[in-house]
Write an enzyme that holds these catalytic residues in place. Structure first.
Site, PDB file in Angstrom:
ATOM      1  N   ASN A  46     -17.105  43.688  17.995  1.00 30.01           N
ATOM      2  CA  ASN A  46     -17.665  43.859  16.648  1.00 30.01           C
ATOM      3  C   ASN A  46     -17.686  45.355  16.347  1.00 30.01           C
ATOM      4  OD1 ASN A  46     -19.190  43.958  14.338  1.00 30.01           O
ATOM      5  ND2 ASN A  46     -20.874  42.709  15.123  1.00 30.01           N
ATOM      6  N   ASP A  94     -15.716  37.531   8.266  1.00 27.98           N
ATOM      7  CA  ASP A  94     -17.062  37.246   7.775  1.00 27.98           C
ATOM      8  C   ASP A  94     -17.057  36.446   6.484  1.00 27.98           C
ATOM      9  OD1 ASP A  94     -18.933  38.142   9.473  1.00 27.98           O
ATOM     10  OD2 ASP A  94     -19.752  39.663   8.130  1.00 27.98           O
ATOM     11  N   GLY A 132     -32.664  39.214  12.236  1.00 27.28           N
ATOM     12  CA  GLY A 132     -33.808  40.030  12.674  1.00 27.28           C
ATOM     13  C   GLY A 132     -35.138  39.696  12.020  1.00 27.28           C
ATOM     14  N   GLU A 177     -35.875  35.603  12.037  1.00 24.98           N
ATOM     15  CA  GLU A 177     -36.283  35.071  13.331  1.00 24.98           C
ATOM     16  C   GLU A 177     -37.650  35.585  13.777  1.00 24.98           C
ATOM     17  OE1 GLU A 177     -33.099  36.021  16.114  1.00 24.98           O
ATOM     18  OE2 GLU A 177     -31.648  35.268  14.646  1.00 24.98           O
ATOM     19  N   LEU A 193     -31.716  36.789   7.167  1.00 22.19           N
ATOM     20  CA  LEU A 193     -32.490  37.950   6.740  1.00 22.19           C
ATOM     21  C   LEU A 193     -32.494  39.005   7.842  1.00 22.19           C
ATOM     22  CD1 LEU A 193     -35.543  36.008   5.203  1.00 22.19           C
ATOM     23  CD2 LEU A 193     -33.343  36.560   4.134  1.00 22.19           C
ATOM     24  N   GLY A 194     -31.566  39.928   7.758  1.00 24.61           N
ATOM     25  CA  GLY A 194     -31.523  41.065   8.677  1.00 24.61           C
ATOM     26  C   GLY A 194     -31.582  42.314   7.834  1.00 24.61           C
ATOM     27  N   ASN A 195     -31.157  43.420   8.408  1.00 27.01           N
ATOM     28  CA  ASN A 195     -31.095  44.642   7.622  1.00 27.01           C
ATOM     29  C   ASN A 195     -30.181  44.416   6.416  1.00 27.01           C
ATOM     30  OD1 ASN A 195     -31.838  47.255   7.164  1.00 27.01           O
ATOM     31  ND2 ASN A 195     -30.037  48.063   8.215  1.00 27.01           N
ATOM     32  N   GLY A 196     -29.041  43.773   6.681  1.00 25.69           N
ATOM     33  CA  GLY A 196     -28.246  43.190   5.603  1.00 25.69           C
ATOM     34  C   GLY A 196     -28.693  41.747   5.481  1.00 25.69           C
TER      35      GLY A 196
HETATM   36  P1  ADP Z   1     -28.361  43.753  11.001  1.00 30.38           P
HETATM   37  O1  ADP Z   1     -27.528  42.901  11.938  1.00 30.38           O
HETATM   38  O2  ADP Z   1     -28.074  43.516   9.556  1.00 30.38           O
HETATM   39  O3  ADP Z   1     -28.381  45.203  11.359  1.00 30.38           O
HETATM   40  P2  ADP Z   1     -30.650  42.410  12.237  1.00 30.38           P
HETATM   41  O4  ADP Z   1     -30.392  40.974  12.018  1.00 30.38           O
HETATM   42  O5  ADP Z   1     -30.457  42.966  13.594  1.00 30.38           O
HETATM   43  O6  ADP Z   1     -29.877  43.281  11.159  1.00 30.38           O
HETATM   44  O7  ADP Z   1     -32.150  42.693  11.740  1.00 30.38           O
HETATM   45  C1  ADP Z   1     -32.717  43.953  11.873  1.00 30.38           C
HETATM   46  C2  ADP Z   1     -34.042  43.974  11.156  1.00 30.38           C
HETATM   47  O8  ADP Z   1     -34.895  42.943  11.658  1.00 30.38           O
HETATM   48  C3  ADP Z   1     -34.829  45.252  11.368  1.00 30.38           C
HETATM   49  O9  ADP Z   1     -34.482  46.231  10.437  1.00 30.38           O
HETATM   50  C4  ADP Z   1     -36.253  44.786  11.163  1.00 30.38           C
HETATM   51  O10 ADP Z   1     -36.591  44.953   9.806  1.00 30.38           O
HETATM   52  C5  ADP Z   1     -36.249  43.308  11.461  1.00 30.38           C
HETATM   53  N1  ADP Z   1     -37.031  42.976  12.658  1.00 30.38           N
HETATM   54  C6  ADP Z   1     -36.639  43.032  13.948  1.00 30.38           C
HETATM   55  N2  ADP Z   1     -37.661  42.666  14.765  1.00 30.38           N
HETATM   56  C7  ADP Z   1     -38.713  42.351  13.970  1.00 30.38           C
HETATM   57  C8  ADP Z   1     -40.053  41.897  14.188  1.00 30.38           C
HETATM   58  N3  ADP Z   1     -40.517  41.691  15.413  1.00 30.38           N
HETATM   59  N4  ADP Z   1     -40.835  41.703  13.107  1.00 30.38           N
HETATM   60  C9  ADP Z   1     -40.377  41.912  11.861  1.00 30.38           C
HETATM   61  N5  ADP Z   1     -39.133  42.340  11.586  1.00 30.38           N
HETATM   62  C10 ADP Z   1     -38.301  42.555  12.616  1.00 30.38           C
END
Ligand code: ADP
Length: 367
Positions: free
Chosen positions: A7, A118, A302, A305, A179-182
């Site tokens: 990746n 993707d 992120g 979950e 729901l992640g950073n993206g």
């Molecule tokens: P990406 O792959 O888009 O970079 P991820 O799916 O890894 O994103 O998600 C990252 C985000 O998840 C972090 O910026 C944070 O906001 C959130 N995150 C990670 N752990 C936690 C947690 N324990 N509680 C709340 N939010 C979290």
């Protein structure tokens, strides 16, 4: 088969070597700061994680270090390249990333390279979902349309939901909230993506970590004049300085920081969380309409979950769907779980995504 999943980002490269029979991870790691200086993090299964500085002027050197680590006498997990049967590359949107696949092919002659897009899962979207209300000639000339992203995740997670609720994948209506950073949402009807919130680029849709998501496009002209910004400057604001980060007055793009601040009474952090959750709930509502109903809503990535607070905030808007959440179950973390009560009319789940495994499976299916 052993599948190397790669990746690539512009300055980073994440990798996992996955055995397709056991679906176990034999080794994983990360190359960072490619083109700057270079750092390799490597961890074999059951072994220690190590980090070392390595000169990585380009992705070619980074891939060579990955191969060296995987075949190393002491810490390696395979004897030679012959034990790597194929490479699965995550490709976000084509373009320059093919150069990296070529670099990998040169270092691993004879090993099949598979590009997993993707956008691929969203190719089933009907034209009414992917067309913008723009002059048709731009679609004809430049293929300006909605493509969607996070496809491997939406596909992987929605399939898993069908298994967990014991329904046939091609007979379920599921809304996936990645729901992640993206962040993006996908309506999966009978196993097919019928709509998703990201568009031509990942900027459309939800309010994200630093991306604005949907805005009135005329804001661009207004801000360009007021702030004396050109297109590049505006795009930088919308991609990197907006979202919950911008909304919270640059407090943080991380939901852990925002939740903590909100719990301490920080009103602007609370507002950022509210705006985020409200937008998610609005998309869930519109995708329920798009599918004329919904059986399952699933949270992943992120935030999806890990953040019970965000899940609670979103589900509070969904009472009209007959949704009831069991807050004790919602408080658990890091596992596949149904968090709605048995009485809830729609099942709500948390399913950890696994993009690498999804890519490995698709690679095996192709080779
Ligand atoms: P990406 O792959 O888009 O970079 P991820 O799916 O890894 O994103 O998600 C990252 C985000 O998840 C972090 O910026 C944070 O906001 C959130 N995150 C990670 N752990 C936690 C947690 N324990 N509680 C709340 N939010 C979290």
């Amino acid at each position: 088969m052993n599948i190397l999943v790669i990746n690539c980002g512009s300055s980073s490269l994440k990798f996992q070597l996955i055995n397709s029979e056991s679906e176990g991870v034999l080794a994983k790691g990360l190359c960072e700061r490619i083109g700057i200086d270079g750092k390799l993090t490597y961890q074999p299964e059951g072994g220690e994680k190590t980090t070392s500085d390595k000169a990585m002027p380009t992705h070619t050197e980074a891939i060579q270090f990955v191969i060296d680590a995987l075949t190393d006498e002491k810490t390696g997990v395979v004897k030679s390249l012959d034990e790597i049967n194929a490479v699965g590359h995550r490709v976000v949107h084509g373009g320059e990333k093919f150069a990296r696949i070529n670099a990998c092919r040169e270092l691993m002659p004879g090993v099949p390279m598979v590009a997993v897009f993707d956008t691929a899962f969203h190719q089933t979207m009907p034209s009414k979902a992917y067309m913008y209300g723009l002059p048709y000639e731009y679609y004809e000339k430049y293929k300006v349309r909605r493509y969607g992203f996070h496809g491997t995740s939406h596909s992987f997670v929605s399939k898993r939901v069908a298994e967990l609720v014991g329904k046939a994948y091609d007979e379920t209506k599921t809304i996936v909230c990645h729901l992640g950073n993206g962040a993006s949402i996908c309506a999966v009807e009978n196993g097919k993506s019928v709509d998703t919130s990201m568009g031509l680029t990942p900027l459309e849709g939800l309010v994200m970590g630093t991306r604005s998501g949907d805005i009135d496009p005329a804001i661009m002209e207004f801000l360009a004049k007021k702030e004396n910004l050109d297109i590049a400057g505006l795009m930088n604001v919308l991609n990197k300085k907006s979202g919950v980060y911008g909304l919270s007055n640059n407090l943080s793009s991380d939901f852990r920081d925002l939740s903590e601040a909100a719990a301490d009474g920080n009103e602007i952090a609370e507002l950022a969380l509210d705006v985020f959750a409200y937008r998610v709930a609005k998309y869930v509502g519109s995708y329920t309409a798009a599918m004329n109903g919904v059986d399952n809503i699933v949270f992943t990535a992120g935030i999806g979950e890990n953040s019970a607070i965000v899940r609670t905030m979103v589900c509070k808007y969904l009472g009209y769907l007959g949704i009831e959440i069991d807050e004790e179950l919602n408080g658990k973390r890091g596992q596949e779980i149904i968090i709605s009560t048995p009485e809830s009319k729609v099942k709500v789940l948390v399913v950890p995504t696994n993009g690498e495994l999804a890519i490995a499976r698709e690679t095996v299916a192709l080779v």
